[in-house]
Design a protein around this motif. Structure first.
Motif, PDB file in Angstrom:
ATOM      1  N   GLU A 197       0.850  -1.176   0.000  1.00 14.37           N
ATOM      2  CA  GLU A 197       0.000   0.000   0.000  1.00 14.37           C
ATOM      3  C   GLU A 197       0.896   1.239   0.000  1.00 14.37           C
ATOM      4  O   GLU A 197       1.845   1.316   0.781  1.00 14.37           O
ATOM      5  N   VAL A 198       0.600   2.183  -0.878  1.00 13.86           N
ATOM      6  CA  VAL A 198       1.375   3.422  -0.966  1.00 13.86           C
ATOM      7  C   VAL A 198       0.591   4.531  -0.284  1.00 13.86           C
ATOM      8  O   VAL A 198      -0.536   4.839  -0.681  1.00 13.86           O
ATOM      9  N   ALA A 199       1.186   5.121   0.753  1.00 12.20           N
ATOM     10  CA  ALA A 199       0.509   6.149   1.533  1.00 12.20           C
ATOM     11  C   ALA A 199       0.975   7.539   1.113  1.00 12.20           C
ATOM     12  O   ALA A 199       2.175   7.765   0.893  1.00 12.20           O
ATOM     13  N   ASP A 200       0.036   8.448   1.013  1.00 10.63           N
ATOM     14  CA  ASP A 200       0.334   9.854   0.765  1.00 10.63           C
ATOM     15  C   ASP A 200       0.640  10.510   2.111  1.00 10.63           C
ATOM     16  O   ASP A 200      -0.238  10.610   2.970  1.00 10.63           O
ATOM     17  N   ILE A 201       1.879  10.945   2.299  1.00  8.98           N
ATOM     18  CA  ILE A 201       2.255  11.551   3.580  1.00  8.98           C
ATOM     19  C   ILE A 201       2.552  13.044   3.434  1.00  8.98           C
ATOM     20  O   ILE A 201       3.128  13.655   4.338  1.00  8.98           O
ATOM     21  N   GLY A 202       2.171  13.612   2.290  1.00  6.21           N
ATOM     22  CA  GLY A 202       2.337  15.042   2.121  1.00  6.21           C
ATOM     23  C   GLY A 202       3.511  15.464   1.277  1.00  6.21           C
ATOM     24  O   GLY A 202       3.834  16.656   1.205  1.00  6.21           O
ATOM     25  N   ILE A 203       4.169  14.513   0.604  1.00  2.72           N
ATOM     26  CA  ILE A 203       5.248  14.871  -0.318  1.00  2.72           C
ATOM     27  C   ILE A 203       4.609  15.262  -1.647  1.00  2.72           C
ATOM     28  O   ILE A 203       3.889  14.456  -2.245  1.00  2.72           O
ATOM     29  N   PRO A 204       4.835  16.477  -2.144  1.00  3.07           N
ATOM     30  CA  PRO A 204       4.153  16.916  -3.368  1.00  3.07           C
ATOM     31  C   PRO A 204       4.722  16.243  -4.612  1.00  3.07           C
ATOM     32  O   PRO A 204       5.923  15.964  -4.692  1.00  3.07           O
ATOM     33  N   ARG A 205       3.855  16.027  -5.592  1.00  2.00           N
ATOM     34  CA  ARG A 205       4.263  15.386  -6.847  1.00  2.00           C
ATOM     35  C   ARG A 205       5.341  16.177  -7.568  1.00  2.00           C
ATOM     36  O   ARG A 205       6.149  15.614  -8.310  1.00  2.00           O
ATOM     37  N   ARG A 206       5.408  17.477  -7.344  1.00  3.64           N
ATOM     38  CA  ARG A 206       6.358  18.323  -8.070  1.00  3.64           C
ATOM     39  C   ARG A 206       7.807  17.899  -7.867  1.00  3.64           C
ATOM     40  O   ARG A 206       8.664  18.182  -8.698  1.00  3.64           O
ATOM     41  N   VAL A 207       8.107  17.207  -6.760  1.00  3.77           N
ATOM     42  CA  VAL A 207       9.499  16.830  -6.514  1.00  3.77           C
ATOM     43  C   VAL A 207       9.990  15.809  -7.532  1.00  3.77           C
ATOM     44  O   VAL A 207      11.205  15.668  -7.726  1.00  3.77           O
ATOM     45  N   LEU A 208       9.066  15.094  -8.193  1.00  8.77           N
ATOM     46  CA  LEU A 208       9.493  14.078  -9.164  1.00  8.77           C
ATOM     47  C   LEU A 208      10.283  14.702 -10.304  1.00  8.77           C
ATOM     48  O   LEU A 208      11.239  14.107 -10.805  1.00  8.77           O
ATOM     49  N   ALA A 209       9.878  15.904 -10.729  1.00  5.53           N
ATOM     50  CA  ALA A 209      10.584  16.570 -11.826  1.00  5.53           C
ATOM     51  C   ALA A 209      12.009  16.913 -11.422  1.00  5.53           C
ATOM     52  O   ALA A 209      12.936  16.835 -12.246  1.00  5.53           O
ATOM     53  N   GLU A 210      12.214  17.274 -10.180  1.00  7.69           N
ATOM     54  CA  GLU A 210      13.566  17.612  -9.713  1.00  7.69           C
ATOM     55  C   GLU A 210      14.424  16.372  -9.522  1.00  7.69           C
ATOM     56  O   GLU A 210      15.644  16.422  -9.670  1.00  7.69           O
ATOM     57  N   ILE A 211      13.792  15.269  -9.194  1.00 10.03           N
ATOM     58  CA  ILE A 211      14.541  14.029  -8.981  1.00 10.03           C
ATOM     59  C   ILE A 211      15.023  13.450 -10.304  1.00 10.03           C
ATOM     60  O   ILE A 211      16.134  12.923 -10.411  1.00 10.03           O
ATOM     61  N   GLY A 212      14.185  13.541 -11.361  1.00  8.53           N
ATOM     62  CA  GLY A 212      14.535  12.945 -12.642  1.00  8.53           C
ATOM     63  C   GLY A 212      14.303  11.447 -12.641  1.00  8.53           C
ATOM     64  O   GLY A 212      15.238  10.646 -12.783  1.00  8.53           O
ATOM     65  N   VAL A 213      13.051  11.039 -12.493  1.00 10.72           N
ATOM     66  CA  VAL A 213      12.707   9.617 -12.422  1.00 10.72           C
ATOM     67  C   VAL A 213      13.007   8.942 -13.758  1.00 10.72           C
ATOM     68  O   VAL A 213      12.628   9.445 -14.817  1.00 10.72           O
ATOM     69  N   ASP A 214      13.686   7.791 -13.713  1.00  7.65           N
ATOM     70  CA  ASP A 214      14.026   7.078 -14.944  1.00  7.65           C
ATOM     71  C   ASP A 214      13.698   5.592 -14.879  1.00  7.65           C
ATOM     72  O   ASP A 214      14.149   4.804 -15.693  1.00  7.65           O
ATOM     73  N   LEU A 215      12.904   5.202 -13.880  1.00  7.13           N
ATOM     74  CA  LEU A 215      12.510   3.801 -13.740  1.00  7.13           C
ATOM     75  C   LEU A 215      11.025   3.760 -13.400  1.00  7.13           C
ATOM     76  O   LEU A 215      10.552   4.523 -12.549  1.00  7.13           O
ATOM     77  N   PHE A 216      10.298   2.838 -14.071  1.00 10.39           N
ATOM     78  CA  PHE A 216       8.853   2.790 -13.922  1.00 10.39           C
ATOM     79  C   PHE A 216       8.378   1.347 -13.901  1.00 10.39           C
ATOM     80  O   PHE A 216       9.053   0.450 -14.410  1.00 10.39           O
ATOM     81  N   GLU A 217       7.202   1.134 -13.323  1.00 11.94           N
ATOM     82  CA  GLU A 217       6.516  -0.125 -13.558  1.00 11.94           C
ATOM     83  C   GLU A 217       6.060  -0.123 -15.012  1.00 11.94           C
ATOM     84  O   GLU A 217       5.685   0.915 -15.561  1.00 11.94           O
ATOM     85  N   ASN A 218       6.058  -1.281 -15.645  1.00 14.39           N
ATOM     86  CA  ASN A 218       5.628  -1.390 -17.035  1.00 14.39           C
ATOM     87  C   ASN A 218       4.100  -1.387 -17.087  1.00 14.39           C
ATOM     88  O   ASN A 218       3.451  -2.404 -16.845  1.00 14.39           O
TER      89      ASN A 218
END
Length: 512
Positions: A197-218
């Motif tokens: 289960e993935v819980a939302d603890i208040g980390i905004p989605r905008r941080v993903l752009a700064e991280i540079g995500v390069d791995l995903f579930e297919n």
């Protein structure tokens, strides 16, 4: 559920960026995490006689202490265990100060099957094997028979690779935060997480752009836009012409499976390229699939030009040796000259055992795919033969091994298994979990080869074609379930594709 996957280092960066940007500070995020863990325990184990919260020295332990407080406030009997003492002034020390009961040493832990255990010892960032008292706790939790709820990841599982570091908890449920980690999807860790289960603890989605995500579930969102659709004014050759090489008279079935899968993928024409010795055997089994003699590489090259072949596959049942190498070289030449897609599987990979650089030089992609995509589809044994030094024993994650192999070969690599990883030469990668264990049956991989070839023949780029084919193959397996054999899979593909189309229509129409 979001399909982005964060490594432990990326998750630490997400925490840091969230704290810097607010509105929650570090302790605020910890409170939200602990509250989420407590909610899962109360929702799924409300009849537990006692909750035992095992807390480690880091922030995971702090999440556990917060969860213990909320569970106590909800009326559940709670015991919290902690070692060693947390650093003064940190969030864990604050969580300890806010816990209203005496915290017991880890050595005092004792549970029964009527209880529930919350594993908050170590999270995704664990980098060393569990030993000492922590390894003992794993054994005691297992022997107790109590269900385990893991915080972030079961302790002992690497968030980076899914590997077990010494010993590991086996959880019935795992609560992670913001995004899943590779260790939730890669075996053996995936088998120890239970329901995630993935819980939302208040980390905004905008941080993903700064991280540079390069791995995903297919998932289909990674390739759905590139999936080919027929032109109403088109004809069979404009829909792509796939060529599949057949083995000799006693080894023709694998290529026919691949050919039928290529046709079911939507390719307008499929030709089985057969040695003369196997023409009659193949002809007796084929209807919609065309048949062409293919004993000489030059004759095949001429046929490819005349009949507008757009993708080739070689390997399933073909046979290992110099003949296979010669046809691979011919196919690689067609790729460079005419932009054909190319899939190499099974015997085409094993034929280059001991001389993998000869194959990579033959492909001569240099990491650029304008001239036509190449996809390699090894299982672990073939992978180890083709990429010595990148076998499963080297300590790299499956994702990192596939990425390095793709870069070395200049081709998309599908490292097959229960947790197949698809990696492109440019570093893009996805992990596939949408599949059935019943796909572990003879001929299943040949169907996958045909699906990739058919999608390449229709002009789909290599990485997207490979990722889509793996997902479609997995969905067909899930639909068929127990008792499936490889011959069933191609016929299941139209329903899979129809399901994607129906989902698209539902999305466009919106809720009613």
């Amino acid at each position: 559920m979001s399909d982005e996957l964060l490594t432990p280092d990326q998750m630490a960066k997400a925490d840091r960026l969230a704290i810097e940007g607010g509105p929650f500070d570090g302790y605020g995020l910890m409170l939200n995490a602990g509250r989420a863990v407590a909610a899962v325990v109360l929702a799924h184990f409300p009849q537990a006689r006692h909750a035992h919260i095992l807390c480690g020295p880091g922030n995971n332990g702090g999440d556990g202490l917060v969860a213990a407080r909320f569970l106590r406030e909800a009326g559940m009997a709670v015991s919290a265990y902690l070692a060693p003492a947390p650093r003064e002034g940190g969030e864990v020390a604050r969580a300890l100060a806010d816990f209203p009961e005496t915290v017991r040493p880890l050595e005092a832990f004792c549970a029964t099957a009527e209880d529930v255990v919350v594993d908050a010892l170590f999270g995704a960032g664990l980098a060393r094997p569990l030993d000492g008292v922590f390894a003992t706790l794993v054994d005691k939790a297992r022997l107790s028979g109590a269900p385990v709820v893991a915080v972030d990841l079961p302790s002992g599982v690497s968030g980076q690779s899914g590997a077990v570091l010494g010993a590991a908890m086996a959880a019935l449920r795992t609560v992670t935060f913001f995004r899943r980690k590779p260790g939730h999807l890669l075996f053996p860790g995936r088998g120890l997480c239970g329901t995630v289960e993935v819980a939302d603890i208040g980390i905004p989605r905008r941080v993903l752009a700064e991280i540079g995500v390069d791995l995903f579930e297919n998932t289909p969102r990674r390739w759905r836009a590139a999936l080919p659709a027929p032109d109403p004014l088109g004809h069979k050759y404009s829909r792509g012409h796939a060529g599949i090489f057949s083995g000799g008279p006693s080894a023709t079935g694998a290529a026919r499976l691949a050919a039928m899968a290529a046709a079911r993928s939507g390719a307008g024409a499929v030709t089985l390229l057969s040695p003369a010795s196997a023409l009659l055997v193949n002809a007796a089994h084929l209807t919609a699939i065309m048949l062409q003699r293919a004993d000489d590489p030059d004759h095949v090259a001429a046929f490819a030009g005349e009949r507008k072949l757009s993708a080739l596959a070689i390997g399933p049942g073909y046979g290992v040796g110099e003949k296979c190498r010669a046809f691979v070289a011919m196919a690689a030449g067609l790729r460079r000259e005419r932009g054909l897609g190319l899939v190499l599987d099974a015997d085409a990979l094993t034929s280059f055992e001991g001389e993998p650089e000869a194959l990579f030089a033959c492909l001569n992609l240099g990491g650029v795919e304008e001239a036509g995509s190449v996809v390699l589809t090894p299982h672990e044994g073939e992978f180890a033969r083709l990429f010595p030094g990148l076998g499963a024993h080297v300590g790299l994650s499956k994702v990192e091994r596939a990425r390095r192999a793709a870069a070395r070969a200049g081709a998309t690599v599908v490292l097959k298994g229960s947790d197949s990883v698809i990696a492109a030469p440019d570093g893009r990668a996805v992990i596939n979990i949408h599949a059935s264990p019943y796909l572990a049956t003879a001929g299943s991989g040949d169907v996958l080869t045909g699906l990739i070839t058919g999608l390449l023949a229709q002009g789909m780029p290599g990485f997207e074609a490979a990722a889509a084919a793996v997902w479609l193959h997995g969905d067909a397996g899930l639909r068929l379930g127990a008792g499936l054999v490889a011959e069933d899979l191609p016929a299941a593909i139209p329903a899979v594709l129809a399901g994607l189309s129906a989902a698209d229509e539902s999305f466009r129409e919106g809720p009613r």
